[in-house]
Write a protein that holds these residues in place. Structure first.
Motif, PDB file in Angstrom:
ATOM      1  N   THR A 212       0.823  -1.210   0.000  1.00 23.09           N
ATOM      2  CA  THR A 212       0.000   0.000   0.000  1.00 23.09           C
ATOM      3  C   THR A 212       0.857   1.259   0.000  1.00 23.09           C
ATOM      4  O   THR A 212       0.492   2.267  -0.612  1.00 23.09           O
ATOM      5  CB  THR A 212      -0.927   0.017   1.230  1.00 23.09           C
ATOM      6  N   TYR A 213       2.009   1.196   0.640  1.00 24.40           N
ATOM      7  CA  TYR A 213       2.869   2.380   0.736  1.00 24.40           C
ATOM      8  C   TYR A 213       3.506   2.706  -0.624  1.00 24.40           C
ATOM      9  O   TYR A 213       3.539   3.862  -1.046  1.00 24.40           O
ATOM     10  CB  TYR A 213       3.955   2.150   1.787  1.00 24.40           C
ATOM     11  N   ARG A 214       3.989   1.680  -1.326  1.00 22.53           N
ATOM     12  CA  ARG A 214       4.646   1.884  -2.623  1.00 22.53           C
ATOM     13  C   ARG A 214       3.653   1.893  -3.783  1.00 22.53           C
ATOM     14  O   ARG A 214       3.997   2.255  -4.902  1.00 22.53           O
ATOM     15  CB  ARG A 214       5.681   0.781  -2.866  1.00 22.53           C
ATOM     16  N   CYS A 215       2.425   1.475  -3.523  1.00 23.27           N
ATOM     17  CA  CYS A 215       1.397   1.377  -4.588  1.00 23.27           C
ATOM     18  C   CYS A 215       1.855   0.447  -5.701  1.00 23.27           C
ATOM     19  O   CYS A 215       1.625   0.719  -6.897  1.00 23.27           O
ATOM     20  CB  CYS A 215       1.064   2.753  -5.142  1.00 23.27           C
ATOM     21  N   ARG A 216       2.489  -0.629  -5.325  1.00 24.96           N
ATOM     22  CA  ARG A 216       2.959  -1.638  -6.264  1.00 24.96           C
ATOM     23  C   ARG A 216       2.870  -3.004  -5.579  1.00 24.96           C
ATOM     24  O   ARG A 216       2.668  -3.105  -4.373  1.00 24.96           O
ATOM     25  CB  ARG A 216       4.410  -1.382  -6.686  1.00 24.96           C
ATOM     26  N   ALA A 217       3.068  -4.037  -6.375  1.00 25.41           N
ATOM     27  CA  ALA A 217       3.105  -5.387  -5.814  1.00 25.41           C
ATOM     28  C   ALA A 217       4.414  -5.592  -5.067  1.00 25.41           C
ATOM     29  O   ALA A 217       5.439  -4.975  -5.401  1.00 25.41           O
ATOM     30  CB  ALA A 217       2.975  -6.421  -6.925  1.00 25.41           C
ATOM     31  N   LYS A 218       4.387  -6.434  -4.062  1.00 21.59           N
ATOM     32  CA  LYS A 218       5.617  -6.810  -3.368  1.00 21.59           C
ATOM     33  C   LYS A 218       6.358  -7.798  -4.277  1.00 21.59           C
ATOM     34  O   LYS A 218       5.853  -8.904  -4.512  1.00 21.59           O
ATOM     35  CB  LYS A 218       5.282  -7.473  -2.033  1.00 21.59           C
ATOM     36  N   PRO A 219       7.511  -7.425  -4.801  1.00 22.20           N
ATOM     37  CA  PRO A 219       8.176  -8.265  -5.822  1.00 22.20           C
ATOM     38  C   PRO A 219       8.816  -9.513  -5.242  1.00 22.20           C
ATOM     39  O   PRO A 219      10.041  -9.686  -5.245  1.00 22.20           O
ATOM     40  CB  PRO A 219       9.225  -7.310  -6.406  1.00 22.20           C
ATOM     41  N   LEU A 220       7.976 -10.414  -4.736  1.00 25.17           N
ATOM     42  CA  LEU A 220       8.468 -11.638  -4.108  1.00 25.17           C
ATOM     43  C   LEU A 220       8.685 -12.747  -5.129  1.00 25.17           C
ATOM     44  O   LEU A 220       9.479 -13.661  -4.903  1.00 25.17           O
ATOM     45  CB  LEU A 220       7.473 -12.103  -3.036  1.00 25.17           C
ATOM     46  N   THR A 221       7.947 -12.686  -6.231  1.00 25.76           N
ATOM     47  CA  THR A 221       8.046 -13.726  -7.256  1.00 25.76           C
ATOM     48  C   THR A 221       8.259 -13.074  -8.625  1.00 25.76           C
ATOM     49  O   THR A 221       8.099 -11.865  -8.785  1.00 25.76           O
ATOM     50  CB  THR A 221       6.763 -14.579  -7.308  1.00 25.76           C
ATOM     51  N   HIS A 222       8.595 -13.912  -9.585  1.00 24.91           N
ATOM     52  CA  HIS A 222       8.823 -13.414 -10.947  1.00 24.91           C
ATOM     53  C   HIS A 222       7.547 -12.803 -11.531  1.00 24.91           C
ATOM     54  O   HIS A 222       7.596 -11.762 -12.193  1.00 24.91           O
ATOM     55  CB  HIS A 222       9.313 -14.560 -11.841  1.00 24.91           C
ATOM     56  N   SER A 223       6.415 -13.440 -11.285  1.00 25.98           N
ATOM     57  CA  SER A 223       5.146 -12.933 -11.829  1.00 25.98           C
ATOM     58  C   SER A 223       4.792 -11.574 -11.232  1.00 25.98           C
ATOM     59  O   SER A 223       4.252 -10.698 -11.922  1.00 25.98           O
ATOM     60  CB  SER A 223       4.018 -13.934 -11.566  1.00 25.98           C
ATOM     61  N   LEU A 224       5.109 -11.368  -9.955  1.00 24.17           N
ATOM     62  CA  LEU A 224       4.831 -10.075  -9.334  1.00 24.17           C
ATOM     63  C   LEU A 224       5.773  -8.988  -9.867  1.00 24.17           C
ATOM     64  O   LEU A 224       5.382  -7.827  -9.993  1.00 24.17           O
ATOM     65  CB  LEU A 224       4.948 -10.182  -7.813  1.00 24.17           C
ATOM     66  N   LYS A 225       6.999  -9.381 -10.193  1.00 18.32           N
ATOM     67  CA  LYS A 225       7.929  -8.437 -10.812  1.00 18.32           C
ATOM     68  C   LYS A 225       7.415  -8.016 -12.191  1.00 18.32           C
ATOM     69  O   LYS A 225       7.485  -6.845 -12.561  1.00 18.32           O
ATOM     70  CB  LYS A 225       9.315  -9.064 -10.935  1.00 18.32           C
ATOM     71  N   LEU A 226       6.894  -8.973 -12.941  1.00 18.20           N
ATOM     72  CA  LEU A 226       6.322  -8.668 -14.261  1.00 18.20           C
ATOM     73  C   LEU A 226       5.101  -7.757 -14.119  1.00 18.20           C
ATOM     74  O   LEU A 226       4.882  -6.867 -14.951  1.00 18.20           O
ATOM     75  CB  LEU A 226       5.934  -9.956 -14.983  1.00 18.20           C
ATOM     76  N   LEU A 227       4.320  -7.984 -13.061  1.00 18.25           N
ATOM     77  CA  LEU A 227       3.154  -7.141 -12.817  1.00 18.25           C
ATOM     78  C   LEU A 227       3.592  -5.702 -12.566  1.00 18.25           C
ATOM     79  O   LEU A 227       2.993  -4.762 -13.097  1.00 18.25           O
ATOM     80  CB  LEU A 227       2.362  -7.677 -11.625  1.00 18.25           C
ATOM     81  N   ASN A 228       4.635  -5.503 -11.781  1.00 15.79           N
ATOM     82  CA  ASN A 228       5.135  -4.152 -11.526  1.00 15.79           C
ATOM     83  C   ASN A 228       5.651  -3.493 -12.803  1.00 15.79           C
ATOM     84  O   ASN A 228       5.476  -2.293 -13.008  1.00 15.79           O
ATOM     85  CB  ASN A 228       6.247  -4.192 -10.464  1.00 15.79           C
ATOM     86  N   ASN A 229       6.287  -4.288 -13.653  1.00 18.69           N
ATOM     87  CA  ASN A 229       6.758  -3.757 -14.936  1.00 18.69           C
ATOM     88  C   ASN A 229       5.575  -3.273 -15.778  1.00 18.69           C
ATOM     89  O   ASN A 229       5.636  -2.227 -16.430  1.00 18.69           O
ATOM     90  CB  ASN A 229       7.541  -4.810 -15.713  1.00 18.69           C
ATOM     91  N   TYR A 230       4.497  -4.056 -15.748  1.00 20.19           N
ATOM     92  CA  TYR A 230       3.291  -3.686 -16.492  1.00 20.19           C
ATOM     93  C   TYR A 230       2.694  -2.389 -15.935  1.00 20.19           C
ATOM     94  O   TYR A 230       2.293  -1.501 -16.699  1.00 20.19           O
ATOM     95  CB  TYR A 230       2.268  -4.810 -16.424  1.00 20.19           C
ATOM     96  N   LEU A 231       2.646  -2.267 -14.612  1.00 17.42           N
ATOM     97  CA  LEU A 231       2.103  -1.052 -13.995  1.00 17.42           C
ATOM     98  C   LEU A 231       2.961   0.160 -14.349  1.00 17.42           C
ATOM     99  O   LEU A 231       2.433   1.256 -14.558  1.00 17.42           O
ATOM    100  CB  LEU A 231       2.008  -1.225 -12.479  1.00 17.42           C
ATOM    101  N   ASP A 232       4.270  -0.039 -14.426  1.00 18.08           N
ATOM    102  CA  ASP A 232       5.160   1.057 -14.834  1.00 18.08           C
ATOM    103  C   ASP A 232       4.860   1.490 -16.273  1.00 18.08           C
ATOM    104  O   ASP A 232       4.906   2.682 -16.602  1.00 18.08           O
ATOM    105  CB  ASP A 232       6.622   0.630 -14.721  1.00 18.08           C
TER     106      ASP A 232
END
Length: 245
Positions: free
Chosen positions: A51-71
């Motif tokens: 909630t603080y960063r307004c992004r997914a917690k990049p714990l897994t590869h799929s969550l990292k990809l999700l953050n890339n998409y949001l960017d």
């Protein structure tokens, strides 16, 4: 037009009603304290959202990809805002949202224009004339479908080449039913109707420049010395009224 607007974009989540452990991700656009929201078509487990960063917690590869998409979405929204500034448009949260989604006047399609014209002209033009416009519409949509494999195109894609290719398409079109292809004048009539609709788009400011400005309609002159028997019969059946001065 006003362009000194302040823009803020953040991502947040909204829990699913039937699955409270999962949530939808939305983007909130704020311009001068006015908000508009956009669904980014992604979801995430609530426990994986920061909630603080307004992004997914990049714990897994799929969550990292999700953050890339949001960017990427974030960058596209900023680009939409930049385009509105360059166009000297009045900027609001809704106008930024519409530009991002491709729903503003800059993204009007040819099919939207034809539908708009036909609805507006339904009570202005005669049924016979409207029937001709519907025929032209069929040619246009069939041409787009066969040449682009798409059901529609944006108005900004209209250019001189589109007109020339469409002209040749009509001339060479072979209908399933046995009948002759369009004559030169028949082809020119279809192009004339398309030109009138495109001119309407320019007046509505859906297009900046008329793509027909370099294209000339060339009709063949047909001189007729007498009426046909059918035309004489039609005239004979008419009730003509003449008011003498």
């Amino acid at each position: 037009m006003r362009t000194d607007s302040t823009l803020a974009v953040i991502f947040y989540i909204r829990r699913r009603l039937n699955h409270p452990d999962d949530a939808y991700i939305l983007a909130r656009i704020t311009v001068n304290k006015k908000r508009a929201k956009i669904s980014v078509k992604r979801s995430i487990p609530v426990k994986d959202w920061d909630t603080y960063r307004c992004r997914a917690k990049p714990l897994t590869h799929s969550l990292k990809l999700l953050n890339n998409y949001l960017d990427e979405v974030y960058g596209q929204i900023l680009d939409a805002h930049k385009q509105l500034i360059q166009d000297h448009s009045f900027i609001t949260s809704q106008s930024v949202k519409s530009r991002y989604l491709g729903e503003d006047d800059q993204h009007k399609t040819l099919k939207e224009l034809i539908n708009y014209h036909n609805v507006k002209m339904l009570k202005v033009l005669s049924p016979g004339t409207m029937k001709k416009y519907y025929t032209t519409e069929k040619y246009v949509l069939r041409f787009i479908g066969e040449t682009t494999s798409q059901p529609d195109i944006y108005l900004k894609q209209l250019n001189y080449r589109f007109i020339v290719d469409f002209e040749q398409y009509i001339r060479n079109f072979r209908p399933k039913k046995k009948r002759k292809t369009c004559t030169n004048n028949g082809t020119m009539k279809h192009l004339e109707r398309l030109r009138k609709m495109v001119s309407l788009a320019v007046k509505l400011e859906w297009l900046e420049k008329p793509p027909f400005r370099k294209f000339k309609l060339k009709f063949d002159k047909n001189e007729r010395s007498y009426l046909t028997e059918r035309e004489l019969d039609l005239l004979e059946g008419k009730n003509l009224y003449c008011k003498w001065a």
